[in-house]
Design a protein around this motif. Structure first.
Motif, PDB file in Angstrom:
ATOM      1  N   GLY A 328       0.803  -1.215   0.000  1.00 35.27           N
ATOM      2  CA  GLY A 328       0.000   0.000   0.000  1.00 35.27           C
ATOM      3  C   GLY A 328       0.836   1.264   0.000  1.00 35.27           C
ATOM      4  N   THR A 329       2.153   1.124   0.182  1.00 34.04           N
ATOM      5  CA  THR A 329       3.061   2.262   0.045  1.00 34.04           C
ATOM      6  C   THR A 329       3.789   2.149  -1.288  1.00 34.04           C
ATOM      7  N   VAL A 330       4.363   3.250  -1.759  1.00 35.49           N
ATOM      8  CA  VAL A 330       5.067   3.238  -3.048  1.00 35.49           C
ATOM      9  C   VAL A 330       6.227   2.251  -3.020  1.00 35.49           C
ATOM     10  N   PHE A 331       7.036   2.298  -1.968  1.00 38.58           N
ATOM     11  CA  PHE A 331       8.175   1.375  -1.882  1.00 38.58           C
ATOM     12  C   PHE A 331       7.699  -0.061  -1.685  1.00 38.58           C
ATOM     13  N   GLY A 332       6.713  -0.247  -0.838  1.00 32.05           N
ATOM     14  CA  GLY A 332       6.219  -1.598  -0.580  1.00 32.05           C
ATOM     15  C   GLY A 332       5.675  -2.262  -1.825  1.00 32.05           C
ATOM     16  N   ASP A 333       4.895  -1.524  -2.604  1.00 28.51           N
ATOM     17  CA  ASP A 333       4.269  -2.097  -3.800  1.00 28.51           C
ATOM     18  C   ASP A 333       5.266  -2.317  -4.928  1.00 28.51           C
ATOM     19  N   ASN A 334       6.420  -1.643  -4.865  1.00 20.52           N
ATOM     20  CA  ASN A 334       7.427  -1.802  -5.909  1.00 20.52           C
ATOM     21  C   ASN A 334       8.628  -2.633  -5.460  1.00 20.52           C
ATOM     22  N   GLY A 335       8.546  -3.190  -4.259  1.00 18.17           N
ATOM     23  CA  GLY A 335       9.607  -4.063  -3.780  1.00 18.17           C
ATOM     24  C   GLY A 335      10.921  -3.357  -3.498  1.00 18.17           C
ATOM     25  N   VAL A 336      10.845  -2.088  -3.098  1.00 24.02           N
ATOM     26  CA  VAL A 336      12.056  -1.336  -2.775  1.00 24.02           C
ATOM     27  C   VAL A 336      12.394  -1.546  -1.300  1.00 24.02           C
ATOM     28  N   ARG A 337      13.576  -2.075  -1.031  1.00 26.91           N
ATOM     29  CA  ARG A 337      14.018  -2.262   0.350  1.00 26.91           C
ATOM     30  C   ARG A 337      14.673  -0.982   0.868  1.00 26.91           C
ATOM     31  N   VAL A 338      14.363  -0.594   2.093  1.00 25.28           N
ATOM     32  CA  VAL A 338      15.020   0.553   2.716  1.00 25.28           C
ATOM     33  C   VAL A 338      16.199   0.038   3.533  1.00 25.28           C
ATOM     34  N   ALA A 339      17.389   0.515   3.185  1.00 25.00           N
ATOM     35  CA  ALA A 339      18.619   0.115   3.879  1.00 25.00           C
ATOM     36  C   ALA A 339      18.970   1.188   4.901  1.00 25.00           C
TER      37      ALA A 339
END
Length: 406
Positions: A328-339
Motif C-alpha cells: 500500500g506504500t510506493v516502496f512496498g508495492d514496488n519491492g524497494v528495500r530501505v537500507a
C-alpha cells in the motif's frame, strides 16, 4: 455526472477547461477521500467563485514538475501554500499555479524567477544552486544530522543572517519555506539480487547519477561513489538496465518522480540536504504593500509547519520510507528495500567526506561562501545550530518559530 465516476485525466482537463486550471488543481488538493468527477467539479466551481475577485496582484507560480498527483506523495505543500495565500489575502493575491514543468523545470525555475518570468517557484535548492550559488551553504556533507535539525535551522532566527539575507542581496530570491529530507543513494536493478546494504564499503566503486548539486559531488567523490551527471530522461533506463548503479536523491523524490519501479534499495546515507523549497522574486515581494508582505511571511511560516507535519506522515504512510515498507506504500508495492545504516556506519561515512574530518577538500567552497555571506563562517554556524537539539529528537517536537522576527 455520476457521483461514482472516478476522476481521470480527461475529466480533470474538462473541469480545468470550465473553471480554470488553478481552480481545478486547488479543488483536487482540497478533496478528502476518493476523487470523483462530480465531487471535484463541484469543488472547482466553488473555488472558482471564491477566487472570482479582482486581485491586487496575480503571481505566477512556477512549480517545476509538481502537480496535484505527486503532491499527494511528497507533501511539500505548494498547492496548499497557493490556496492559503489567496485565502489569507482575501483575494488580493491570486496565484496562477503552473506545474508539471510547463513553464520551468528543476534547473531553470530559479533563473526564470530572478528574471521575473515567474514570481514564485519551487525546485530543490541543490538544482537551483547552479544559477544561485549561495544555495550551496545548505549542502556541506553531514552538516545536518537529522530532518529535525533541518527544520530547527529553517525556523531559527539566525537563518535570516546565514541564508535568507544573502539570498536576497546576492540573488534577488526571498527564501520562503522548504520541505526537509536528507539524501541517500537509490540503487537500481543491479542491486536487486544483492543483500540489503549495511555498510558504506559495499557501495565503494559504484557509479551513481548526481543531480545539479555542486557540493554533493565532493562528498560522493570522497566516498568513492563516482558521481556522473546524467540527464533525467536517461536516468530511469540507466537504473533499469544497469548502466548506472544508483542515483543520489531523497526517498520522497524517488517516490514522487516515479523512480520506484526501477529501484531495488533505498540506502539512507543521510549525507546532505534534500530540500524542495519555495521562494519568491524579492523585488516582487518588496513591491507588495506591507500588509501583503506580512501575509506572505505568515503563510510561509504555516507552510513550514505543514511540511513538518504532513511530509513526515507521507514518508511513512505513502512513500514507505521505513524498514520493511508495507503493502500500500510506493516502496512496498514496488519491492524497494530501505537500507537503514547503523550510527557507526553513518559516522564512518561522515569521517570519509565531511568538512569536520576532510577540511582541505572543502576549503575553497567555504572561503567562497564565507565571502558571499559577508564574512561569517557559515558552515560552522549552521553546523552548531543543527546540534542545538538532541540528535534523536523527532521532527514533530521541533519548535516552530517566526524566523524573520528574531
Amino acid at each position: 455526472m455520476s457521483k461514482k465516476t472516478p476522476l481521470d485525466r480527461r475529466g480533470f482537463l474538462k473541469i480545468a477547461g470550465r473553471y480554470g486550471y488553478t481552480s481545478a488543481l486547488l479543488a483536487v488538493a482540497g478533496t478528502v477521500g476518493p476523487l470523483t468527477l462530480e465531487g471535484v467539479g463541484t469543488a472547482a466551481a466553488a473555488t472558482a467563485a471564491e477566487r472570482d475577485k479582482k486581485p491586487l496582484k496575480t503571481l505566477k507560480f512556477g512549480a517545476s514538475g509538481f502537480n496535484e498527483q505527486n503532491l499527494k506523495i511528497q507533501e511539500s505543500g505548494q498547492l496548499w501554500f497557493a490556496q492559503k495565500l489567496e485565502e489569507a489575502s482575501d483575494g488580493a493575491l491570486q496565484i496562477e499555479f503552473i506545474g508539471s514543468n510547463a513553464i520551468c523545470n528543476q534547473l531553470d525555475c530559479v533563473k526564470k524567477t530572478q528574471q521575473g518570468i515567474v514570481d514564485l517557484f519551487t525546485a530543490s535548492t541543490q538544482n537551483s544552486a547552479g544559477s544561485a550559488p549561495y544555495y550551496n551553504v545548505l549542502d556541506f556533507a553531514y552538516m545536518f544530522p537529522s530532518r529535525a535539525a533541518q527544520h530547527h535551522f529553517f525556523y531559527h532566527p539566525k537563518s535570516e543572517q546565514l541564508l535568507r539575507e544573502p539570498m536576497r542581496r546576492l540573488h534577488n530570491i526571498q527564501f520562503l519555506y522548504t520541505h526537509c529530507e536528507l539524501r541517500g543513494l537509490m540503487m537500481g536493478k543491479k542491486f536487486a539480487d544483492k543483500p540489503t546494504v549495511t555498510s558504506i564499503d559495499e557501495l565503494a566503486g559504484t557509479k551513481n547519477r548526481v543531480t545539479g548539486t555542486q557540493l554533493g559531488r565532493i562528498a560522493m567523490q570522497l566516498m568513492d561513489l563516482n558521481p556522473v551527471p546524467i540527464a533525467w530522461e536517461e536516468t530511469l533506463d540507466g537504473l533499469k538496465q544497469g548502466l548506472i548503479d544508483g542515483a543520489e536523491t531523497w526517498m520522497g523524490a524517488a517516490a514522487y518522480a516515479n523512480m520506484s519501479p526501477v529501484l531495488s534499495q533505498a540506502v539512507d546515507l543521510k549525507f546532505f540536504c534534500g530540500t524542495e523549497h519555495t521562494a519568491m522574486n524579492n523585488k516582487t515581494f518588496e513591491s507588495l504593500p506591507a500588509d501583503l508582505q506580512d501575509v506572505v511571511m505568515e503563510t510561509s511560516f504555516e507552510a513550514q509547519q505543514y511540511t513538518q507535519r504532513e511530509q513526515e506522515r507521507a514518508l511513512v504512510e505513502v512513500v514507505g520510507a521505513v524498514d520493511n515498507p508495507p503493502a500500500g506504500t510506493v516502496f512496498g508495492d514496488n519491492g524497494v528495500r530501505v537500507a537503514t545504516l547503523s550510527d557507526e556506519e553513518i559516522h564512518k561515512a561522515e569521517q570519509m567526506c565531511s568538512p569536520e574530518y576532510r577540511p582541505a577538500e572543502w576549503e575553497q567552497w567555504r572561503e567562497r561562501l564565507n565571502k558571499m555571506s559577508g564574512g561569517l563562517d557559515v558552515y560552522k554556524e549552521i553546523y552548531d545550530i543543527a546540534r542545538e537539539i538532541p540528535k534523536d529528537m523527532d521532527v514533530a517536537s521541533v519548535e516552530a518559530r517566526r524566523w524573520w522576527q528574531g
